[in-house]
Design a protein around this motif. Sequence first.
Motif, PDB file in Angstrom:
ATOM      1  N   VAL A  62       0.840  -1.197   0.000  1.00 12.28           N
ATOM      2  CA  VAL A  62       0.000   0.000   0.000  1.00 12.28           C
ATOM      3  C   VAL A  62       0.874   1.245   0.000  1.00 12.28           C
ATOM      4  O   VAL A  62       1.753   1.391   0.849  1.00 12.28           O
ATOM      5  N   LEU A  63       0.656   2.114  -0.978  1.00  4.18           N
ATOM      6  CA  LEU A  63       1.394   3.376  -1.049  1.00  4.18           C
ATOM      7  C   LEU A  63       0.488   4.487  -0.560  1.00  4.18           C
ATOM      8  O   LEU A  63      -0.625   4.654  -1.056  1.00  4.18           O
ATOM      9  N   LEU A  64       0.970   5.259   0.408  1.00  2.00           N
ATOM     10  CA  LEU A  64       0.181   6.377   0.918  1.00  2.00           C
ATOM     11  C   LEU A  64       0.724   7.690   0.338  1.00  2.00           C
ATOM     12  O   LEU A  64       1.823   7.730  -0.214  1.00  2.00           O
ATOM     13  N   ASN A  65      -0.070   8.758   0.492  1.00  2.00           N
ATOM     14  CA  ASN A  65       0.333  10.081  -0.016  1.00  2.00           C
ATOM     15  C   ASN A  65       0.700  10.030  -1.493  1.00  2.00           C
ATOM     16  O   ASN A  65       1.704  10.560  -1.920  1.00  2.00           O
ATOM     17  N   LYS A  66      -0.144   9.355  -2.243  1.00  2.00           N
ATOM     18  CA  LYS A  66       0.042   9.236  -3.690  1.00  2.00           C
ATOM     19  C   LYS A  66      -1.213   9.766  -4.352  1.00  2.00           C
ATOM     20  O   LYS A  66      -2.012   8.985  -4.889  1.00  2.00           O
ATOM     21  N   ALA A  67      -1.432  11.061  -4.272  1.00  2.00           N
ATOM     22  CA  ALA A  67      -2.648  11.618  -4.867  1.00  2.00           C
ATOM     23  C   ALA A  67      -2.647  11.360  -6.373  1.00  2.00           C
ATOM     24  O   ALA A  67      -1.619  11.512  -7.034  1.00  2.00           O
ATOM     25  N   VAL A  68      -3.798  10.958  -6.892  1.00  2.00           N
ATOM     26  CA  VAL A  68      -3.926  10.651  -8.318  1.00  2.00           C
ATOM     27  C   VAL A  68      -4.439  11.875  -9.070  1.00  2.00           C
ATOM     28  O   VAL A  68      -5.398  12.515  -8.637  1.00  2.00           O
ATOM     29  N   ARG A  69      -3.790  12.184 -10.192  1.00  2.00           N
ATOM     30  CA  ARG A  69      -4.238  13.319 -11.007  1.00  2.00           C
ATOM     31  C   ARG A  69      -5.272  12.860 -12.040  1.00  2.00           C
ATOM     32  O   ARG A  69      -6.315  13.489 -12.195  1.00  2.00           O
ATOM     33  N   THR A  70      -4.957  11.773 -12.769  1.00  2.00           N
ATOM     34  CA  THR A  70      -5.902  11.287 -13.776  1.00  2.00           C
ATOM     35  C   THR A  70      -5.857   9.774 -13.867  1.00  2.00           C
ATOM     36  O   THR A  70      -4.833   9.154 -13.563  1.00  2.00           O
ATOM     37  N   VAL A  71      -6.979   9.230 -14.295  1.00  2.00           N
ATOM     38  CA  VAL A  71      -7.069   7.811 -14.622  1.00  2.00           C
ATOM     39  C   VAL A  71      -7.442   7.730 -16.102  1.00  2.00           C
ATOM     40  O   VAL A  71      -8.550   8.113 -16.493  1.00  2.00           O
ATOM     41  N   GLN A  72      -6.493   7.282 -16.912  1.00  2.00           N
ATOM     42  CA  GLN A  72      -6.767   7.119 -18.344  1.00  2.00           C
ATOM     43  C   GLN A  72      -7.145   5.661 -18.575  1.00  2.00           C
ATOM     44  O   GLN A  72      -6.486   4.757 -18.058  1.00  2.00           O
ATOM     45  N   TRP A  73      -8.220   5.455 -19.318  1.00  2.00           N
ATOM     46  CA  TRP A  73      -8.680   4.088 -19.554  1.00  2.00           C
ATOM     47  C   TRP A  73      -9.034   3.923 -21.033  1.00  2.00           C
ATOM     48  O   TRP A  73      -8.945   4.886 -21.788  1.00  2.00           O
ATOM     49  N   GLN A  74      -9.379   2.709 -21.441  1.00  2.00           N
ATOM     50  CA  GLN A  74      -9.657   2.404 -22.852  1.00  2.00           C
ATOM     51  C   GLN A  74      -8.452   2.759 -23.712  1.00  2.00           C
ATOM     52  O   GLN A  74      -8.603   3.186 -24.852  1.00  2.00           O
ATOM     53  N   GLY A  75      -7.255   2.603 -23.131  1.00  2.00           N
ATOM     54  CA  GLY A  75      -6.044   2.937 -23.884  1.00  2.00           C
ATOM     55  C   GLY A  75      -5.250   1.690 -24.208  1.00  2.00           C
ATOM     56  O   GLY A  75      -5.677   0.561 -23.940  1.00  2.00           O
ATOM     57  N   SER A  76      -4.078   1.902 -24.811  1.00  2.00           N
ATOM     58  CA  SER A  76      -3.104   0.824 -25.016  1.00  2.00           C
ATOM     59  C   SER A  76      -1.771   1.384 -24.565  1.00  2.00           C
ATOM     60  O   SER A  76      -1.089   2.053 -25.339  1.00  2.00           O
ATOM     61  N   PHE A  77      -1.462   1.161 -23.309  1.00  2.00           N
ATOM     62  CA  PHE A  77      -0.264   1.755 -22.732  1.00  2.00           C
ATOM     63  C   PHE A  77       0.802   0.671 -22.583  1.00  2.00           C
ATOM     64  O   PHE A  77       0.520  -0.419 -22.104  1.00  2.00           O
ATOM     65  N   ARG A  78       2.023   1.010 -23.032  1.00  2.00           N
ATOM     66  CA  ARG A  78       3.112   0.045 -22.988  1.00  2.00           C
ATOM     67  C   ARG A  78       4.117   0.409 -21.916  1.00  2.00           C
ATOM     68  O   ARG A  78       4.431   1.582 -21.743  1.00  2.00           O
ATOM     69  N   GLU A  79       4.641  -0.633 -21.253  1.00  2.00           N
ATOM     70  CA  GLU A  79       5.795  -0.404 -20.390  1.00  2.00           C
ATOM     71  C   GLU A  79       7.037  -0.303 -21.279  1.00  2.00           C
ATOM     72  O   GLU A  79       7.026  -0.760 -22.420  1.00  2.00           O
ATOM     73  N   GLU A  80       8.109   0.275 -20.734  1.00  2.00           N
ATOM     74  CA  GLU A  80       9.365   0.294 -21.481  1.00  2.00           C
ATOM     75  C   GLU A  80       9.835  -1.153 -21.619  1.00  2.00           C
ATOM     76  O   GLU A  80       9.530  -1.981 -20.770  1.00  2.00           O
ATOM     77  N   GLY A  81      10.591  -1.432 -22.657  1.00  2.00           N
ATOM     78  CA  GLY A  81      11.159  -2.779 -22.788  1.00  2.00           C
ATOM     79  C   GLY A  81      10.626  -3.477 -24.025  1.00  2.00           C
ATOM     80  O   GLY A  81       9.595  -3.087 -24.585  1.00  2.00           O
ATOM     81  N   ASP A  82      11.308  -4.547 -24.418  1.00  2.00           N
ATOM     82  CA  ASP A  82      10.976  -5.200 -25.693  1.00  2.00           C
ATOM     83  C   ASP A  82       9.705  -6.026 -25.612  1.00  2.00           C
ATOM     84  O   ASP A  82       8.772  -5.849 -26.377  1.00  2.00           O
ATOM     85  N   ASP A  83       9.682  -6.951 -24.642  1.00  2.00           N
ATOM     86  CA  ASP A  83       8.535  -7.866 -24.553  1.00  2.00           C
ATOM     87  C   ASP A  83       7.435  -7.274 -23.675  1.00  2.00           C
ATOM     88  O   ASP A  83       6.691  -8.000 -23.039  1.00  2.00           O
ATOM     89  N   ALA A  84       7.382  -5.928 -23.624  1.00  2.00           N
ATOM     90  CA  ALA A  84       6.421  -5.270 -22.731  1.00  2.00           C
ATOM     91  C   ALA A  84       5.002  -5.553 -23.189  1.00  2.00           C
ATOM     92  O   ALA A  84       4.705  -5.515 -24.382  1.00  2.00           O
TER      93      ALA A  84
END
Length: 454
Positions: free
Chosen positions: A187-209
């Motif tokens: 659990v991470l505290l004091n991590k206020a969220v600015r936005t939640v983007q959804w219905q996307g295709s977001f990739r992590e860095e890296g080849d087999d991401a």
Amino acid sequence: SLWVASGLAEMGAHWIHGPSPGNPVFCLASRYGLLGPEAAREENQQVEAGGHPPMPSVTYGSSGKVLNPKAVREARDLFYTLLASTRAFQGSKEPPWPSVGEYMRAEIARTVPTMAGGQEDSRRLQLAVLAACLKLECCISGTHSMDLVGLEPFGEYVSLPGLDCTFPGGYSSLAERLLSDLPEGTVLLNKAVRTVQWQGSFREEGDDARVFPVRVECEDGDVFLADHVIITVPLGFLKERHQEFFQPPLPERKAQAIRNLGFGTNNKIFLEFEQPFWEPEQQLLEVVWEDESPLEEPSADLEANWFRKLIGFVVLQPPEQHGHVLCGFIAGKESEHMETLSDAEVLSAMTRLLRTMTGNPNLPAPRSVLRSRWHSAPYTRGSYSYVAVGSSGDDIDVLAQPLPEDPRDPRPLQLLFAGEATHRTFYSTTHGALLSGWREAERLNPALQAPVPA
């Protein structure tokens, strides 16, 4: 929960409402040994208080005298009889009034007839007590006025049996216990969220991401990619921010439910005294303004009269743990006005109020004041939800519906919604919040079983 001096002040949730086997908060608290010996007793679990626990109380009038307990009891019994009669309109196509407040006023006008002769005094007192009962109901519903609370859906709310109890170690002792079962760093505290983007295709860095449909961006710039997000922020925050918070914005049906449902403020004012001016057995000091009536418009002057909305004070038990502390409750616009005042202004208003009510102009001022400010808090903007005029329990179910909402959509669920405002029968409670969280966890992983039978 804040530890103050030797004692503990609950700034948020106060009671376990209906501590009995059907209440998961009570079941966990019992299992973890977090309750006092009284609370767990079998007899206490069978008390049917209808959400209005009986406490040894004394009622002060604004004339500076303790009011006649019999007269107060009769007026209060009438109030709860009328309040219970609202259940008859559940599911009714044409309720006689849109709101609980208007219905109650009409019934009060009908049943407290103009009494002849010398009985005008007892009628005035009855009306004054009924006005005080409506303010208490505003605190329970977390609303400014019962005129904002829808009459037809009002009966859907369910009260569990059991004599309301508190946590000797604070409500947070339950959260801490649940947290201790999770791996370090989960659990991470004091991590206020600015936005939640959804219905996307977001990739992590890296080849087999792999590709994720959801991207959560925090105020500090950190980013988390996810398959699913469970949204549990208060409805007050959603009302204010849902438009920018979700990208793309939520579908109109869900936005409409957020707008329709009610969300209001109930605050606490703690007063600490050197010496108690109340008797040791008293658990509740109630306040009745003898010139008020539910049939007359209250003064609109918040500045001058905000403190009249205060319903009275609960005596924190036991004094060995807390010192001599009273906890006042106040809801609505007056409560929100109180948040804008300084501690000194609040303390002075409370001192004047108590001197008026006790009839003792020399009553020592409290030595300190502490209060909640749920409306000013940017991520809550109030306390909890109610079903407003123009909305219904269906809005709660729409709010709870995960997205994407088309059942034919092959994609896994991305946004799930939990929190008190998503529970149709237990909204406004911690047990409703807990059950809603379990509901969404099970939705994502049907193999998960709630830790106590729901």
